[in-house]
Design a protein around this motif. Sequence first.
Motif, PDB file in Angstrom:
ATOM      1  N   CYS A 184       0.839  -1.191   0.000  1.00  0.00           N
ATOM      2  CA  CYS A 184       0.000   0.000   0.000  1.00  0.00           C
ATOM      3  C   CYS A 184       0.877   1.245   0.000  1.00  0.00           C
ATOM      4  CB  CYS A 184      -0.923   0.002   1.218  1.00  0.00           C
ATOM      5  SG  CYS A 184      -2.051   1.418   1.270  1.00  0.00           S
ATOM      6  N   ILE A 185       0.718   2.078  -1.026  1.00  0.00           N
ATOM      7  CA  ILE A 185       1.456   3.333  -1.145  1.00  0.00           C
ATOM      8  C   ILE A 185       0.496   4.462  -0.780  1.00  0.00           C
ATOM      9  CG2 ILE A 185       2.831   4.813  -2.631  1.00  0.00           C
ATOM     10  CD1 ILE A 185       4.039   2.044  -2.142  1.00  0.00           C
ATOM     11  N   GLU A 186       0.783   5.167   0.290  1.00  0.00           N
ATOM     12  CA  GLU A 186      -0.088   6.231   0.780  1.00  0.00           C
ATOM     13  C   GLU A 186       0.556   7.594   0.550  1.00  0.00           C
ATOM     14  OE1 GLU A 186      -0.895   5.325   4.872  1.00  0.00           O
ATOM     15  OE2 GLU A 186      -2.215   3.639   4.365  1.00  0.00           O
ATOM     16  N   SER A 187      -0.266   8.599   0.296  1.00  0.00           N
ATOM     17  CA  SER A 187       0.243   9.932  -0.016  1.00  0.00           C
ATOM     18  C   SER A 187       0.855  10.618   1.195  1.00  0.00           C
ATOM     19  CB  SER A 187      -0.880  10.797  -0.587  1.00  0.00           C
ATOM     20  OG  SER A 187      -1.955  10.911   0.335  1.00  0.00           O
ATOM     21  N   ASP A 188       0.549  10.132   2.426  1.00  0.00           N
ATOM     22  CA  ASP A 188       1.127  10.757   3.612  1.00  0.00           C
ATOM     23  C   ASP A 188       2.402  10.061   4.074  1.00  0.00           C
ATOM     24  OD1 ASP A 188       0.184   8.401   4.612  1.00  0.00           O
ATOM     25  OD2 ASP A 188      -1.173   9.282   6.091  1.00  0.00           O
ATOM     26  N   SER A 189       2.976   9.223   3.187  1.00  0.00           N
ATOM     27  CA  SER A 189       4.261   8.553   3.416  1.00  0.00           C
ATOM     28  C   SER A 189       4.183   7.387   4.393  1.00  0.00           C
ATOM     29  CB  SER A 189       5.335   9.549   3.906  1.00  0.00           C
ATOM     30  OG  SER A 189       5.515  10.579   2.953  1.00  0.00           O
ATOM     31  N   ASN A 190       2.987   7.023   4.868  1.00  0.00           N
ATOM     32  CA  ASN A 190       2.855   5.857   5.743  1.00  0.00           C
ATOM     33  C   ASN A 190       2.593   4.603   4.907  1.00  0.00           C
ATOM     34  OD1 ASN A 190       3.168   7.250   8.210  1.00  0.00           O
ATOM     35  ND2 ASN A 190       1.041   7.938   8.110  1.00  0.00           N
ATOM     36  N   SER A 191       3.495   4.298   4.008  1.00  0.00           N
ATOM     37  CA  SER A 191       3.316   3.164   3.117  1.00  0.00           C
ATOM     38  C   SER A 191       3.790   1.884   3.790  1.00  0.00           C
ATOM     39  CB  SER A 191       4.072   3.397   1.817  1.00  0.00           C
ATOM     40  OG  SER A 191       3.590   4.580   1.184  1.00  0.00           O
ATOM     41  N   TRP A 192       3.141   0.763   3.440  1.00  0.00           N
ATOM     42  CA  TRP A 192       3.420  -0.486   4.140  1.00  0.00           C
ATOM     43  C   TRP A 192       3.279  -1.677   3.214  1.00  0.00           C
ATOM     44  CZ3 TRP A 192      -0.948  -3.451   3.797  1.00  0.00           C
ATOM     45  CH2 TRP A 192      -2.172  -2.778   3.636  1.00  0.00           C
ATOM     46  N   CYS A 193       3.742  -2.818   3.699  1.00  0.00           N
ATOM     47  CA  CYS A 193       3.752  -4.025   2.901  1.00  0.00           C
ATOM     48  C   CYS A 193       3.508  -5.223   3.812  1.00  0.00           C
ATOM     49  CB  CYS A 193       5.100  -4.165   2.190  1.00  0.00           C
ATOM     50  SG  CYS A 193       5.126  -5.362   0.853  1.00  0.00           S
ATOM     51  N   VAL A 194       2.805  -6.241   3.304  1.00  0.00           N
ATOM     52  CA  VAL A 194       2.621  -7.504   4.023  1.00  0.00           C
ATOM     53  C   VAL A 194       2.914  -8.635   3.047  1.00  0.00           C
ATOM     54  CG1 VAL A 194       1.096  -8.952   5.414  1.00  0.00           C
ATOM     55  CG2 VAL A 194       0.794  -6.468   5.426  1.00  0.00           C
ATOM     56  N   ASP A 195       3.825  -9.543   3.441  1.00  0.00           N
ATOM     57  CA  ASP A 195       4.134 -10.728   2.657  1.00  0.00           C
ATOM     58  C   ASP A 195       3.498 -11.948   3.314  1.00  0.00           C
ATOM     59  OD1 ASP A 195       5.693  -9.219   0.897  1.00  0.00           O
ATOM     60  OD2 ASP A 195       7.497  -9.501   2.113  1.00  0.00           O
ATOM     61  N   PHE A 196       3.085 -12.930   2.495  1.00  0.00           N
ATOM     62  CA  PHE A 196       2.403 -14.114   3.014  1.00  0.00           C
ATOM     63  C   PHE A 196       3.090 -15.383   2.546  1.00  0.00           C
ATOM     64  CE2 PHE A 196      -0.805 -10.783   2.784  1.00  0.00           C
ATOM     65  CZ  PHE A 196      -1.387 -10.856   4.039  1.00  0.00           C
ATOM     66  N   GLU A 197       3.115 -16.363   3.454  1.00  0.00           N
ATOM     67  CA  GLU A 197       3.589 -17.707   3.134  1.00  0.00           C
ATOM     68  C   GLU A 197       2.414 -18.672   3.304  1.00  0.00           C
ATOM     69  OE1 GLU A 197       7.125 -18.708   5.380  1.00  0.00           O
ATOM     70  OE2 GLU A 197       7.630 -16.579   5.534  1.00  0.00           O
ATOM     71  N   TYR A 198       2.446 -19.778   2.534  1.00  0.00           N
ATOM     72  CA  TYR A 198       1.321 -20.708   2.508  1.00  0.00           C
ATOM     73  C   TYR A 198       1.792 -22.143   2.716  1.00  0.00           C
ATOM     74  CZ  TYR A 198      -1.401 -16.862   0.537  1.00  0.00           C
ATOM     75  OH  TYR A 198      -2.028 -15.654   0.353  1.00  0.00           O
ATOM     76  N   THR A 199       0.896 -22.959   3.259  1.00  0.00           N
ATOM     77  CA  THR A 199       1.082 -24.407   3.274  1.00  0.00           C
ATOM     78  C   THR A 199       0.236 -24.975   2.130  1.00  0.00           C
ATOM     79  OG1 THR A 199      -0.788 -24.803   4.758  1.00  0.00           O
ATOM     80  CG2 THR A 199       1.353 -24.346   5.776  1.00  0.00           C
ATOM     81  N   GLU A 200       0.051 -26.291   2.119  1.00  0.00           N
ATOM     82  CA  GLU A 200      -0.787 -26.924   1.108  1.00  0.00           C
ATOM     83  C   GLU A 200      -2.233 -27.039   1.556  1.00  0.00           C
ATOM     84  OE1 GLU A 200      -0.022 -27.705  -2.104  1.00  0.00           O
ATOM     85  OE2 GLU A 200       1.728 -26.509  -1.533  1.00  0.00           O
ATOM     86  N   GLN A 201      -2.587 -26.438   2.701  1.00  0.00           N
ATOM     87  CA  GLN A 201      -3.954 -26.517   3.205  1.00  0.00           C
ATOM     88  C   GLN A 201      -4.868 -25.660   2.329  1.00  0.00           C
ATOM     89  OE1 GLN A 201      -4.495 -25.027   7.230  1.00  0.00           O
ATOM     90  NE2 GLN A 201      -5.911 -26.710   7.685  1.00  0.00           N
ATOM     91  N   SER A 202      -5.907 -26.264   1.770  1.00  0.00           N
ATOM     92  CA  SER A 202      -6.756 -25.584   0.791  1.00  0.00           C
ATOM     93  C   SER A 202      -7.783 -24.678   1.450  1.00  0.00           C
ATOM     94  CB  SER A 202      -7.486 -26.612  -0.078  1.00  0.00           C
ATOM     95  OG  SER A 202      -6.577 -27.331  -0.875  1.00  0.00           O
ATOM     96  N   ASN A 203      -8.033 -23.537   0.809  1.00  0.00           N
ATOM     97  CA  ASN A 203      -9.167 -22.683   1.136  1.00  0.00           C
ATOM     98  C   ASN A 203     -10.306 -23.156   0.235  1.00  0.00           C
ATOM     99  OD1 ASN A 203     -10.890 -20.646   1.954  1.00  0.00           O
ATOM    100  ND2 ASN A 203      -9.806 -19.015   0.881  1.00  0.00           N
ATOM    101  N   THR A 204     -10.905 -24.272   0.595  1.00  0.00           N
ATOM    102  CA  THR A 204     -11.769 -25.049  -0.290  1.00  0.00           C
ATOM    103  C   THR A 204     -12.913 -24.238  -0.871  1.00  0.00           C
ATOM    104  OG1 THR A 204     -11.244 -27.005   1.034  1.00  0.00           O
ATOM    105  CG2 THR A 204     -13.122 -27.171  -0.467  1.00  0.00           C
ATOM    106  N   TYR A 205     -13.510 -23.345  -0.065  1.00  0.00           N
ATOM    107  CA  TYR A 205     -14.708 -22.633  -0.483  1.00  0.00           C
ATOM    108  C   TYR A 205     -14.458 -21.142  -0.695  1.00  0.00           C
ATOM    109  CZ  TYR A 205     -16.576 -27.078   0.954  1.00  0.00           C
ATOM    110  OH  TYR A 205     -16.803 -28.426   1.069  1.00  0.00           O
ATOM    111  N   SER A 206     -13.192 -20.775  -0.962  1.00  0.00           N
ATOM    112  CA  SER A 206     -12.827 -19.387  -1.261  1.00  0.00           C
ATOM    113  C   SER A 206     -13.338 -18.441  -0.181  1.00  0.00           C
ATOM    114  CB  SER A 206     -13.389 -18.973  -2.630  1.00  0.00           C
ATOM    115  OG  SER A 206     -12.698 -17.856  -3.146  1.00  0.00           O
ATOM    116  N   GLN A 207     -13.169 -18.845   1.095  1.00  0.00           N
ATOM    117  CA  GLN A 207     -13.698 -18.056   2.204  1.00  0.00           C
ATOM    118  C   GLN A 207     -12.808 -16.864   2.537  1.00  0.00           C
ATOM    119  OE1 GLN A 207     -14.696 -21.882   4.693  1.00  0.00           O
ATOM    120  NE2 GLN A 207     -15.938 -20.206   5.494  1.00  0.00           N
ATOM    121  N   ILE A 208     -13.368 -15.927   3.300  1.00  0.00           N
ATOM    122  CA  ILE A 208     -12.608 -14.761   3.720  1.00  0.00           C
ATOM    123  C   ILE A 208     -11.530 -15.205   4.710  1.00  0.00           C
ATOM    124  CG2 ILE A 208     -14.257 -14.187   5.563  1.00  0.00           C
ATOM    125  CD1 ILE A 208     -13.556 -11.228   4.964  1.00  0.00           C
TER     126      ILE A 208
END
Length: 262
Positions: free
Chosen positions: A157-181
């Motif tokens: 996320c690039i914000e105009s007030d310079s408070n920009s941030w980033c989140v990286d994610f790692e995954y296992t093989e566990q499925s999100n079977t029903y595309s849930q939140i």
Amino acid sequence: MKKNFLLALLVLMVSCTSSETPSAPLPNDEFSLPDGMFLTSLVDTYDGAVFHNLTYDSNGRVSMLNTKYEQNYTLQYSYNPVSVVSNSDEYGRIEIDVTQNSDGLISGLSYVRDGEPISYGMKYNGKELVQLSFQKSDFSSTTYLTWENGNIVRIMCIESDSNSWCVDFEYTEQSNTYSQIIYPIKKILGYDFENGLLGFFLNGQLGVSTKKLPNRSTSYEIGYEQYKSVRDIEYLLDSEGVILSEISDGDVSLRYNYSTIK
């Protein structure tokens, strides 16, 4: 991201009926839960145990979203573009324009609150949300989503007030079977879901969720990458692969409740 526009009632009105404007889609099959189950409430324990109670129409689309703060959203379906009316004790009547792309996904949302224009824009790669922009007065932000093999591996996320941030994610093989939140989607929509985007997501109108369930997130401010916050994520599932709870660093952060009644 500054996503604090407070809506209390969403009523989608019939608008343009051109042959080139698609009707609002039915929920995607990948969002359907087994055995006639419906997600009827989310309990967000990170936000003071906020309840998000959901009801559905006869087609299985989210038709109402209520929170414990008495912010109520009523969604009805018509043609693109749609008109949204919000009534709020704090801001009074707010008229909101919502547009969909040719695939029926939400591509824009704009309104005026207290004389101030506010807008969101969404871009997709197929059904994957890849960019969400926000504009309010002299503040703006653009959030970029990086996908690999059907999973969100980075949110920047690039914000105009310079408070920009980033989140990286790692995954296992566990499925999100029903595309849930799940956690990456919560990060995009905002933890409170107060802007009504939760309903659009559950209807399949903000694209898909990740194919797998993440097991770790690494957050940092851009320019201060040496100060990283690492969070381990787990999910409790039932025998069908339906998510019952999300666990972050050993604590339940989100509980999912279901019913066979819409």
